[in-house]
Design a protein around this motif. Sequence first.
Motif, short mmCIF file in Angstrom:
data_model
loop_
_atom_site.label_atom_id
_atom_site.label_comp_id
_atom_site.label_asym_id
_atom_site.label_seq_id
_atom_site.Cartn_x
_atom_site.Cartn_y
_atom_site.Cartn_z
N GLN A 283 0.83 -1.20 0.00
CA GLN A 283 0.00 0.00 0.00
C GLN A 283 0.88 1.27 0.00
N THR A 284 1.87 1.26 0.85
CA THR A 284 2.76 2.42 0.93
C THR A 284 3.55 2.57 -0.37
N ARG A 285 3.99 1.42 -0.92
CA ARG A 285 4.75 1.49 -2.18
C ARG A 285 3.89 2.13 -3.27
N ASN A 286 2.63 1.74 -3.34
CA ASN A 286 1.75 2.33 -4.36
C ASN A 286 1.52 3.81 -4.12
N LEU A 287 1.45 4.18 -2.86
CA LEU A 287 1.30 5.61 -2.55
C LEU A 287 2.51 6.39 -3.06
N ILE A 288 3.69 5.83 -2.78
CA ILE A 288 4.93 6.50 -3.22
C ILE A 288 4.95 6.62 -4.73
N VAL A 289 4.67 5.51 -5.41
CA VAL A 289 4.73 5.52 -6.87
C VAL A 289 3.71 6.51 -7.43
N ASN A 290 2.51 6.54 -6.85
CA ASN A 290 1.49 7.43 -7.38
C ASN A 290 1.77 8.89 -7.10
N SER A 291 2.36 9.17 -5.96
CA SER A 291 2.68 10.59 -5.71
C SER A 291 3.79 11.05 -6.65
N LEU A 292 4.73 10.14 -6.98
CA LEU A 292 5.77 10.50 -7.96
C LEU A 292 5.21 10.51 -9.37
N GLY A 293 4.25 9.58 -9.60
CA GLY A 293 3.69 9.41 -10.94
C GLY A 293 2.97 10.65 -11.44
N ARG A 294 2.57 11.50 -10.52
CA ARG A 294 1.89 12.73 -10.95
C ARG A 294 2.88 13.84 -11.27
N LYS A 295 4.15 13.56 -11.09
CA LYS A 295 5.18 14.58 -11.36
C LYS A 295 6.23 14.10 -12.36
N TRP A 296 6.24 12.78 -12.67
CA TRP A 296 7.38 12.29 -13.45
C TRP A 296 7.50 12.98 -14.80
N GLU A 297 6.35 13.32 -15.38
CA GLU A 297 6.42 13.92 -16.72
C GLU A 297 7.03 15.30 -16.69
N LEU A 298 6.90 15.96 -15.56
CA LEU A 298 7.50 17.29 -15.43
C LEU A 298 9.03 17.19 -15.49
N THR A 299 9.57 16.22 -14.77
CA THR A 299 11.03 16.01 -14.80
C THR A 299 11.46 15.60 -16.20
N PHE A 300 10.73 14.69 -16.78
CA PHE A 300 11.05 14.18 -18.10
C PHE A 300 11.04 15.32 -19.12
N THR A 301 9.98 16.13 -19.05
CA THR A 301 9.86 17.24 -20.00
C THR A 301 10.97 18.25 -19.79
N THR A 302 11.33 18.49 -18.53
CA THR A 302 12.41 19.45 -18.28
C THR A 302 13.71 18.95 -18.89
N LEU A 303 13.95 17.63 -18.81
CA LEU A 303 15.15 17.07 -19.43
C LEU A 303 15.11 17.28 -20.95
N VAL A 304 13.96 17.03 -21.54
CA VAL A 304 13.83 17.20 -22.99
C VAL A 304 14.02 18.67 -23.39
N VAL A 305 13.41 19.57 -22.62
CA VAL A 305 13.54 20.99 -22.93
C VAL A 305 14.97 21.46 -22.70
N TYR A 306 15.59 20.92 -21.67
CA TYR A 306 17.00 21.24 -21.40
C TYR A 306 17.85 20.88 -22.62
N GLY A 307 17.60 19.68 -23.16
CA GLY A 307 18.31 19.24 -24.36
C GLY A 307 18.02 20.17 -25.53
#
Lengths: 378, 523
Positions: A39-63
């Motif tokens: 349950q806790t693992r899913n909470l962690i993954v889901n709280s990160l899952g709502r932000k992962w694209e922001l990090t990913f996009t920042t990497l792409v834009v940085y490039g």
Amino acid sequence: MNELQIYWWAIVSLLGALLVFLLFVQGGQTYIGCVKNEQTRNLIVNSLGRKWELTFTTLVVYGGAFFASFPLFYSTSFGGAYWLWMLILLSFILQAVSYEFRRKPGNIFGERVYDIFLMFNGCVGCVLLGVVVGTLFFGADFSVTRGNLLDGSAPVISQWNGSHGLEAIASWRNLLLGFMVLFLARTLAALYFINSIDDGAEFAARMRKSVIVNGGIFVVLFLAFAAVLLTSSGYGVNESGVIEKMPYKYVSNLTNLWWLGLMLLAGVLCVLWGIVRTALPCKGVWRCGIWWTGIGTVLTVFALLCAAGYNGTAYLPSVSDPSSSLTIANSSSTHFTLKVMAWVSAFVPVVVAYIGYVWYKMNARPLTTEEVENDHSY
Amino acid sequence: MNDLVSLVDWSRAQFALTAMVHWLFVPLTIGLSLIVAIMETMWYRTRNEKWLRMTKTWMKLFGINFACGVATGIILEFEFGTNWSNYSWFVGDIFGAPLAIEGIFAFFLESTFIAVMFFGWKKVSRGFHLTATWLTAIGVVLSALWILVANAWMQYPAGMEFDPGEMRNVMVSFTDVALSPVAINKFFHTVASGWVLGGVFVVGVSCYLLLRGRNQEFAKSSIKVGGWVGMFGIILTMWTGDGSAVQVGKVQPMKLAAMEGLYRGECGQGLVGIGVLNPSKKPGDDQKEMLFEIKIPKGLSILARHDANAFVPGIDDLIEGIELTADGDTIHTVSYADRIEAGKRAQEALAAYGKAQKAGDSAGMAEATELLKADYQYFGYGYFDSPEDAVPPVALTFYAFRVMVMAGGYLLLFFVAALFMVYKRPGWLDKKLILWGGLATIAIVWICSEAGWIVAEVGRQPWVVQDLLPCKAAISGVSSGSVMLTFWLFAALFTCLLVAEVSIMVRQIRKESKRDILNDKND
């Protein structure tokens, strides 16, 4: 150096600084294997899952921004440190699908494999992006000969060491920076979880402990990195316009450009305050650490990246052929292109504003198990 | 030299692999994002629960597909640097800008609002959610816009000049780059093809639901939305495809000749409807072009020039530099042998410029600049040894073009039939054969879409930047073994991702087919 080159180095540095802050997503992924409670693992993954694209996009834009403003870096570092970049890419490809696929029926490989992918991205992504930043300070073995373009049998302008980036990964100074980034990301992640997940006092206390342990390791690594950097030589343009090795170059940059030194100091203090204040015993757990340490991270990394390029410094020094080293002046796009891009960058505040607004709306209440179980989730 | 050839081949193979796999996911993202936005708008306007359930169901499939598109997209961007480093410097001053703009304007829009789409149902208002869905769809289209501007520029370089001191091309007009007619046409053609693919996907999956015997209302309402989006898309794709043929005839006549397998052109040139190429035919020999063909009289002249009697040059005509007027008179243009000579002169002038610059000889620099300017338009030909080096792979271009056009024609009929049946003959949608046909069309639309890109990209070989930079001068300084290794690594990884995605998608669709989507109380 003209003002637009200075401006664009600042933009690229800012994007780099934001990216390092947003690596809390990767740092958070490294916790997945440490949490046994599903349950806790899913909470962690889901709280990160709502932000992962922001990090990913920042990497792409940085490039993309680096490509548009300093194309010689793009062609030299990416084409040269081939394996370093390929490993980074590999880890981010695995991340991109893992959130969506991990708990979907029919995902072939099973939840565990996707969680391992996320952990791989968390560790390898952080360390290797740190290694890339390490090459900006400690240099690499490459040469740039524009005239090669006219040699039909060997036309490549930028030539890199035959190990193609593996040698950069093997350098202890780069690795020091890489692991520093990893433990910073883990610290930021623990602070983010405290702020964004509501899973009872035990979870919060556990994350607080993680902040203390990872924050402590980070501080030790940071002090070691600072000692190495400030005692190292850098490369810069001398009075005759020739690039040469210069002792204590980064000390001189941080003192000559005093505002950078102050920003660095302020950033470090913010980072430390976020960690220390969270570590201090209080009623419940202090939830604002992510903002202090996050803003501090952005200020610190921004100041360091600016110091890597300003004051006539070679931001990608060639240790084998100093004249090939990349500086802001010799690697940038033309004034015209930088001007066009500067107009485009005027929209960045709008982008930041809507990202901030959406973040505020979506994170108004901490994530709970109930929400993960009942709504769309990863 | 052999290693260089091998490196060029593996680098091309890796980029082609990445691009083609990326394009498996992107058009579905383009199409479904619009369809989902339309459905949610219907819900917002009518407050009918049916539309909300339809929105959420298709959104699930959209989400499964989206991640793979993102994963393969990042590799494409970085491969410009990792595998085409010379290219990155030679045209980075121009090419980098659209990529950066794409990131700033489009990617952040998509990545921010897609989180609201999936997780914001109970956190934001209906209006805000609808806005987020539309902004995601707009972000997807904007992202396509800028990458297509960049691609179009490679096919038709505009708005730039060469800087001999830096040995690179520099941008002198952003509007010429961003608003080039090739870019605008390519944008509409490609985005509309995404709507077609999304439309076929929705209609095809709905046919499957009908085959399973449940969700009649859901499936028929979906066919209506998917059918209209697809119909609009296919008409726009065909219209812009016609514009594209005219543009290719003007700016890339060699590609057009390869698309037709045409070696000797004539006034009032026919269009090969169906044909089999002679595999042993080479440029300049006397062998027949086709083993078998059915031609549409004057078709190619109409297609490429919008003039039934216009001359369309073939591969040999272009190599020899021959054109005909409408009256049949011969006009001599620049032959490929002359272009190669001019390219070599331009490269020599550039070398002389470098020497003069080193010696501080400004008169020598000025003289070399003049010589360079005179021949620069053929700079890239200087890398070739013979005119045949500048001919693209004819067979692949020819057959891919036919696949695209025939499949495109079928898709128009498909949407006409789908809309006719769902509005006028709903009973026909009970017939298994028709429903299986609808489902099978999903494969056809993907083949059509990929074939379009093969025509565009294989047909422009050997150029990375038309006339200025061939593939073999655009590469990075890595070993062919390294690129071969990463090629297989990506091939294995993409295969795994694709299998996983298809498996998840199929499982999800089956799951939906087993429940009553519009009335499920557990939803």
